[in-house]
Design a protein around this motif. Sequence first.
Motif, PDB file in Angstrom:
ATOM      1  N   ILE A 122     101.382  66.192  -8.541  1.00 13.28           N
ATOM      2  CA  ILE A 122     100.652  64.934  -8.729  1.00 13.28           C
ATOM      3  C   ILE A 122      99.336  64.962  -7.964  1.00 13.28           C
ATOM      4  O   ILE A 122      98.297  64.511  -8.460  1.00 13.28           O
ATOM      5  N   ARG A 161      96.838  66.983  -9.897  1.00 14.42           N
ATOM      6  CA  ARG A 161      96.398  66.272 -11.094  1.00 14.42           C
ATOM      7  C   ARG A 161      95.432  65.133 -10.739  1.00 14.42           C
ATOM      8  O   ARG A 161      94.433  64.916 -11.426  1.00 14.42           O
ATOM      9  N   ILE A 202      98.212  60.754 -16.086  1.00  9.31           N
ATOM     10  CA  ILE A 202      99.092  61.866 -15.713  1.00  9.31           C
ATOM     11  C   ILE A 202     100.324  61.894 -16.600  1.00  9.31           C
ATOM     12  O   ILE A 202     100.916  62.955 -16.837  1.00  9.31           O
TER      13      ILE A 202
END
Length: 409
Positions: free
Chosen positions: A124, A127, A147
């Motif tokens: 995460i 991203r 995402i």
Amino acid sequence: MSATLSLDQARRIALAAQGLDKGRPTGPVTSRAVGRTFARIQLVQIDSVNVVSRSHLLPFFSRLGNYDRSILQRMSAVHPRRMVEYWAHEASYIRPEHYADLLLWQKRAWVGASRMDPELRAMISRRIIDILERSRPMTAAELTARIGHVEEKQTVNWGWNWNAVKRVLEDLFQEGLVSAAARTEQFERRYTLTAKVLPHLSGPAVPDADPAEAMERLVDAAAQAHGIGTVRCFADYFRIPAKAAGAAVDRLVQQGTLEPVTVLGWKRDVFRHVGARLPRRATGRALLSPFDSLVFERRRLEELFGFHYRIEIYTPEPKRRYGYYVLPFLLRDRIVARVDLKADRQGGKLLARSAFAEPDAPPDTAAELAAELRLMADWLGLPDVEVFPVGNLAGSLAGAVGAGRDYPL
């Protein structure tokens, strides 16, 4: 030998340092005046409570009166920014020059990503950085959708039920990799890379920064904002470690930036900033936000002003003494009353749901508070002020508000 000051003198120094010792500007409030006020107080605390107005907007009204709130929007969201978000005295707008110093000293254990699965956290994080590098600023919800992260909604911890993307964002925010470019109308952060907000920073901290020098700069700034105070006062302003702040105070005394003083009735070691001003008298008047920097440190507030204060927002209603969103009322060099306020935007009224005078409040307290309430209502775009019959000041305040309706300020 250190100088000896009376409590009255110490109060006037503190008020002058905060820009609360004299009346407000008589003409239109300029962007420059707002900028000077922010430079003086160094930071404003952010809070989502909007009972009267957003908490970071109120300190400028207290000091400047009816000003254009869009000035703060430009200062915080338009390059070059004159105020940026970071952790200081809780979530705050700070001066950009303090950002790198606070990165070295703000270590907070929030509901972040520390307990997440490391692989999910790393994915995460990558991203988020990749998306923000190539896109406009985005909210946590927008990033979650981009995402494509989906998880079951948690309801166990009220107020902290963040999803994984929000948790990672908060970690990146604290590390200095991600910042707030602006806020939405719903007061959500729009996140972006810190390098886009503060282009002179290429990483999470200034290379080879000296923590001791950073601490000295923070304590110096806090001491300027206080004018006079203790190590505890200075440390609390930016919520920095007291022990390191104390060592910085010692060095600043040796450098001549701070000087030890004796304040009659104040039983702790007290220091005055050499740039602090001592006015002959205080003539100001202000309603103070519960999050105003003058009332940050409750022990200092009680020692200087004899005013015991607590925020009762999270106190169950039957146990509240004064109300939900209670603002202290400063008149000249005393805090003389407190009033529980609410902006009734639909009804077009500023509601004073309770009003209490302090035991030594002067005779003109009701009249001065009424004038202040009318000024605040005008700033908020509310045509009327209504006083509820609650509190020992309510009757005289209601009369003063009624008497002043036909007399513009």
